[in-house]
Design an enzyme around this catalytic site. Structure first.
Site, mmCIF file in Angstrom:
data_model
loop_
_atom_site.group_PDB
_atom_site.id
_atom_site.type_symbol
_atom_site.label_atom_id
_atom_site.label_comp_id
_atom_site.label_asym_id
_atom_site.label_seq_id
_atom_site.Cartn_x
_atom_site.Cartn_y
_atom_site.Cartn_z
ATOM 1 N NE ARG A 1 46.444 -15.353 -14.754
ATOM 2 C CZ ARG A 1 47.206 -15.354 -13.659
ATOM 3 N NH1 ARG A 1 47.811 -14.253 -13.283
ATOM 4 N NH2 ARG A 1 47.377 -16.440 -12.941
ATOM 5 C CE LYS B 1 52.081 -15.441 -8.270
ATOM 6 N NZ LYS B 1 51.057 -16.054 -9.090
HETATM 7 C C1 LIG Z 1 50.004 -16.102 -8.184
HETATM 8 C C2 LIG Z 1 48.915 -17.080 -8.268
HETATM 9 C C3 LIG Z 1 48.173 -17.392 -7.119
HETATM 10 C C4 LIG Z 1 48.386 -16.678 -5.784
HETATM 11 O O1 LIG Z 1 47.862 -15.380 -5.893
HETATM 12 P P1 LIG Z 1 47.733 -14.402 -4.633
HETATM 13 O O2 LIG Z 1 46.797 -13.347 -5.076
HETATM 14 O O3 LIG Z 1 49.094 -13.898 -4.343
HETATM 15 O O4 LIG Z 1 47.184 -15.214 -3.522
HETATM 16 C C5 LIG Z 1 47.180 -18.344 -7.241
HETATM 17 N N1 LIG Z 1 46.941 -18.966 -8.405
HETATM 18 C C6 LIG Z 1 47.625 -18.690 -9.540
HETATM 19 C C7 LIG Z 1 47.292 -19.404 -10.792
HETATM 20 C C8 LIG Z 1 48.638 -17.744 -9.498
HETATM 21 O O5 LIG Z 1 49.318 -17.456 -10.615
#
Ligand SMILES: *Cc1c(COP(=O)(O)O)cnc(C)c1O
Length: 352
Positions: A129, A34
């Site tokens: 979160r 993403k």
């Molecule tokens: C974006 C996201 C990840 C990946 O995070 P990174 O820090 O880029 O590895 C993992 N889990 C959730 C729920 C996310 O939103």
């Protein structure tokens, strides 16, 4: 036009590094693209680097990957919107969840579509979160277990995102204890989704307790670094992406504004360092396209001074060769990469 150059071979190398290290410990990696707009090229690269599936936070990205023929198990990372549960079931094999009502809606659509949708129930271990507070997990498991069309496939947590809470043996053991309780309720084994790139220090130092079955990793592979202190992972490329933007003005000016100072274009009161009269370049890129704090100039001695919506101002006193029409390159941080790759004013060029 400003360009974001993405070296897919370097990202594949980083992915291989992380997935090899994880596999030795019995852990699978869902690759998260993403940060580069979840483009199909990025998804393919992460899979080529050994990821067992692809996670993304946007249904649009997952749809684009499917439409482009990327073959993988797709995990929806952001909690599904109640208004889009049907698309979630249509497009994703797995989703992360914390709301009973959303589970009910996913179940109805899964039944109508003749599918079984896997859910990971999220627990908030303190980062504030997503996720139910731990004492609410049992009830949510019972809700999920009673629904048809839904497979309570695992539980998971997400740290180091909002609250900056560091994953450690204490919160990971807590997650594993909750997983065992959940298995007792369900009567079958489940997945334990341990976290994001904030956990890579534990993975690389072999400190993850056994029982975590998979991780969801983005930045660690896209930018080759862990996210607690943003240190490079040993052997990883941190120069996977490069921004190039064009110089549209080059003038000598004082470092301090002249006149009475009020707010800038973004309602802030900027501060300035007096370095005397300096050569300053204005580049054709701005806050609409990039998060400027995360930009590291590749030009020796260059200093990012600030930006407005469409203009980036860089001190190039130390680089007398720079001319109007030249491009200056930068390494983007995660926020910049995210903004650049989703800006329609920036051309992303993939190299493989
Ligand atoms: C974006 C996201 C990840 C990946 O995070 P990174 O820090 O880029 O590895 C993992 N889990 C959730 C729920 C996310 O939103």
């Amino acid at each position: 036009m400003a360009r974001l150059l993405v070296d897919l071979r370097k990202i594949e190398h980083n992915a291989r590094l992380v997935t090899d290290r994880a596999r030795e410990q019995g852990i699978g990696i869902f690759g998260v693209g993403k940060g580069l707009a979840g483009r199909p090229q990025v998804g393919r690269t992460l899979l080529a680097g050994g990821c067992i599936g692809i996670g993304d936070s946007r249904l649009e990205n997952i749809k684009a990957m499917r439409d482009a023929g990327v073959q993988a198990e797709f995990m929806m990372l952001r909690l599904p919107q109640l208004s889009r549960t049907r698309e979630t079931v249509e497009l994703c094999d797995i989703s992360l969840n914390s709301e009973a009502e959303t589970l009910g809606s996913l179940s109805r659509h899964a039944c109508e579509l003749g599918k079984v949708h896997k859910v990971v129930l999220m627990v908030d271990l303190g980062d504030l979160r997503e996720g139910v507070w731990p004492d609410g997990l049992r009830d949510l498991v019972h809700v999920g277990a009673a629904l048809t069309g839904i497979n309570v496939w695992g539980i998971g947590t997400n740290l180091t995102c909002y609250g900056g809470v560091i994953p450690d043996s204490q919160n990971m053991s807590h997650l594993l204890a909750l997983a065992r309780e959940t298995e007792d309720i369900l009567g079958h084994k489940i997945e334990v989704s341990g976290g994001n790139s904030g956990i890579l220090n534990m993975l690389f130092s072999g400190q993850l307790p056994s029982g975590i079955t998979h991780l969801r990793i983005g930045e660690g592979m896209l930018l080759g670094r862990e996210t607690l202190n943003r240190q490079p992972l040993p052997g990883a490329f941190t120069d996977t992406c490069r921004l190039e933007a064009e110089v549209i003005e080059l003038q000598e000016k004082p470092s301090l504004p002249v006149g009475v100072l009020g707010q800038d274009a973004f309602g802030e009161y900027p501060s300035f360092v007096d370095r005397g009269v300096r050569r300053r370049a204005i580049l054709a890129i701005g806050r609409q396209d990039v998060a400027i704090d995360g930009l590291t100039p590749l030009l020796p001695g260059a200093i990012v001074l600030g930006a407005s919506g469409d203009h980036l101002i860089v001190d190039v006193e130390e680089s007398p060769k720079v001319r109007v029409g030249d491009t200056i390159s930068f390494t983007p941080g995660y926020g910049s990469m995210l903004a650049l790759s989703t800006s329609s004013y920036v051309k992303t060029v993939y190299k493989d």
